[in-house]
Scaffold this motif. Structure first.
Motif, short mmCIF file in Angstrom:
data_model
loop_
_atom_site.label_atom_id
_atom_site.label_comp_id
_atom_site.label_asym_id
_atom_site.label_seq_id
_atom_site.Cartn_x
_atom_site.Cartn_y
_atom_site.Cartn_z
N ILE A 195 32.72 36.42 50.01
CA ILE A 195 32.86 35.00 50.38
C ILE A 195 34.02 34.36 49.61
O ILE A 195 34.84 33.65 50.18
CB ILE A 195 31.55 34.23 50.12
CG1 ILE A 195 30.45 34.72 51.06
CG2 ILE A 195 31.76 32.72 50.27
CD1 ILE A 195 29.05 34.26 50.67
N ASN A 196 34.08 34.63 48.30
CA ASN A 196 35.10 34.00 47.46
C ASN A 196 36.49 34.55 47.72
O ASN A 196 37.47 33.82 47.61
CB ASN A 196 34.76 34.18 45.98
CG ASN A 196 33.64 33.29 45.55
OD1 ASN A 196 33.49 32.17 46.01
ND2 ASN A 196 32.81 33.80 44.65
N GLY A 197 36.60 35.82 48.02
CA GLY A 197 37.91 36.43 48.21
C GLY A 197 38.75 36.32 46.95
O GLY A 197 38.33 35.81 45.93
N GLY A 198 39.96 36.83 47.01
CA GLY A 198 40.89 36.65 45.91
C GLY A 198 40.87 37.72 44.85
O GLY A 198 41.70 37.71 43.95
N CYS A 199 39.93 38.64 44.91
CA CYS A 199 39.86 39.68 43.88
C CYS A 199 39.44 41.00 44.51
O CYS A 199 38.25 41.32 44.57
CB CYS A 199 38.91 39.28 42.76
SG CYS A 199 38.83 40.51 41.42
N ASP A 200 40.41 41.74 45.00
CA ASP A 200 40.11 43.03 45.62
C ASP A 200 39.45 43.99 44.65
O ASP A 200 38.54 44.74 45.03
CB ASP A 200 41.38 43.67 46.19
CG ASP A 200 41.90 42.93 47.41
OD1 ASP A 200 41.12 42.19 48.03
OD2 ASP A 200 43.10 43.09 47.73
N PHE A 250 24.64 29.09 47.25
CA PHE A 250 25.40 28.80 46.04
C PHE A 250 26.90 28.98 46.25
O PHE A 250 27.70 28.18 45.79
CB PHE A 250 24.95 29.70 44.88
CG PHE A 250 23.83 29.13 44.10
CD1 PHE A 250 24.07 28.37 42.97
CD2 PHE A 250 22.52 29.32 44.51
CE1 PHE A 250 23.03 27.82 42.25
CE2 PHE A 250 21.47 28.78 43.79
CZ PHE A 250 21.72 28.03 42.67
N THR A 251 27.27 30.04 46.92
CA THR A 251 28.69 30.38 47.04
C THR A 251 29.43 29.44 47.97
O THR A 251 30.59 29.14 47.75
CB THR A 251 28.84 31.85 47.49
OG1 THR A 251 28.05 32.66 46.62
CG2 THR A 251 30.28 32.30 47.42
N HIS A 252 28.76 28.97 49.00
CA HIS A 252 29.40 28.03 49.93
C HIS A 252 29.26 26.58 49.46
O HIS A 252 29.70 25.66 50.14
CB HIS A 252 28.79 28.15 51.33
CG HIS A 252 29.20 29.40 52.04
ND1 HIS A 252 30.50 29.70 52.36
CD2 HIS A 252 28.45 30.45 52.50
CE1 HIS A 252 30.55 30.86 52.99
NE2 HIS A 252 29.33 31.33 53.07
N PHE A 253 28.62 26.37 48.30
CA PHE A 253 28.43 25.03 47.72
C PHE A 253 27.80 24.07 48.71
O PHE A 253 28.17 22.91 48.80
CB PHE A 253 29.76 24.45 47.20
CG PHE A 253 30.38 25.29 46.14
CD1 PHE A 253 29.81 25.38 44.89
CD2 PHE A 253 31.53 26.01 46.40
CE1 PHE A 253 30.38 26.17 43.90
CE2 PHE A 253 32.11 26.80 45.41
CZ PHE A 253 31.53 26.88 44.16
N LEU A 283 28.28 34.13 37.91
CA LEU A 283 29.25 34.90 37.14
C LEU A 283 30.26 35.60 38.06
O LEU A 283 31.45 35.67 37.74
CB LEU A 283 28.54 35.92 36.25
CG LEU A 283 27.81 35.35 35.05
CD1 LEU A 283 26.99 36.44 34.35
CD2 LEU A 283 28.78 34.71 34.07
N THR A 284 29.78 36.09 39.18
CA THR A 284 30.69 36.72 40.14
C THR A 284 31.67 35.69 40.69
O THR A 284 32.87 35.97 40.81
CB THR A 284 29.89 37.37 41.29
OG1 THR A 284 28.99 38.34 40.72
CG2 THR A 284 30.80 38.05 42.29
N SER A 285 31.20 34.50 41.00
CA SER A 285 32.09 33.44 41.47
C SER A 285 33.11 33.07 40.41
O SER A 285 34.29 32.86 40.71
CB SER A 285 31.28 32.19 41.87
OG SER A 285 30.54 32.44 43.04
N THR A 286 32.67 33.02 39.16
CA THR A 286 33.59 32.72 38.07
C THR A 286 34.67 33.77 37.96
O THR A 286 35.85 33.45 37.79
CB THR A 286 32.82 32.60 36.73
OG1 THR A 286 31.90 31.52 36.84
CG2 THR A 286 33.75 32.39 35.56
#
Length: 142
Positions: free
Chosen positions: A41-46, A92-95, A124-127
């Motif tokens: 969901i967050n993307g940005g970290c392969d 949580f991830t989609h706020f 923590l994963t989102s962070t």
């Protein structure tokens, strides 16, 4: 005048600090699926996503289940506990505000400690995803 290297955030240190959550009260496969879905969901970290896919495979999570993770709500491959964890993860991830049914499903499925551990794993994963984007590079972990 010194030629010191500029100080920067070391994402690897952050990752290693968060590793304690892997030894939490939650079933490792459920934690891993929630972390992987959060990374998707967050993307940005392969590297974050690849690391979790490798961990999922090591835990014996079926490859087809991993392929269907983004469509978990429409799949019959996920257990009731996995579905509750993934619904909690999505909220949580989609706020978005947690709806009553998602909250009750989580409360009725997990012990208070498991729910706390699940929430921490998701956050923590989102962070880590935000750190990777802020640093304009993937988090390198090994």
């Amino acid at each position: 005048m010194t030629s010191e290297r500029p100080r920067r955030i070391d994402a690897t240190d952050i990752y290693h600090t968060t590793r304690a959550v892997r030894h939490c009260s939650l079933d490792p496969s459920i934690r891993c699926l929630a972390e992987l879905r959060t990374s998707q969901i967050n993307g940005g970290c392969d590297n974050c996503e690849n690391l979790r896919v490798s961990e999922a495979e090591a835990l014996g999570i079926d490859a087809e289940k991993l392929r269907e993770l983004a469509r978990w709500a429409d799949s019959d491959r996920f257990t009731a506990r996995e579905r509750a964890a993934l619904a909690w993860c999505e909220s949580f991830t989609h706020f978005r505000p947690v709806d009553a049914s998602t909250r009750m499903m989580a409360i009725n499925t997990f012990s208070p400690r498991e729910l706390a551990d699940l929430t921490l794993a998701i956050e923590l994963t989102s962070t880590m995803s935000r750190v990777a984007r802020h640093m304009d590079s993937d988090v390198r972990v090994g």
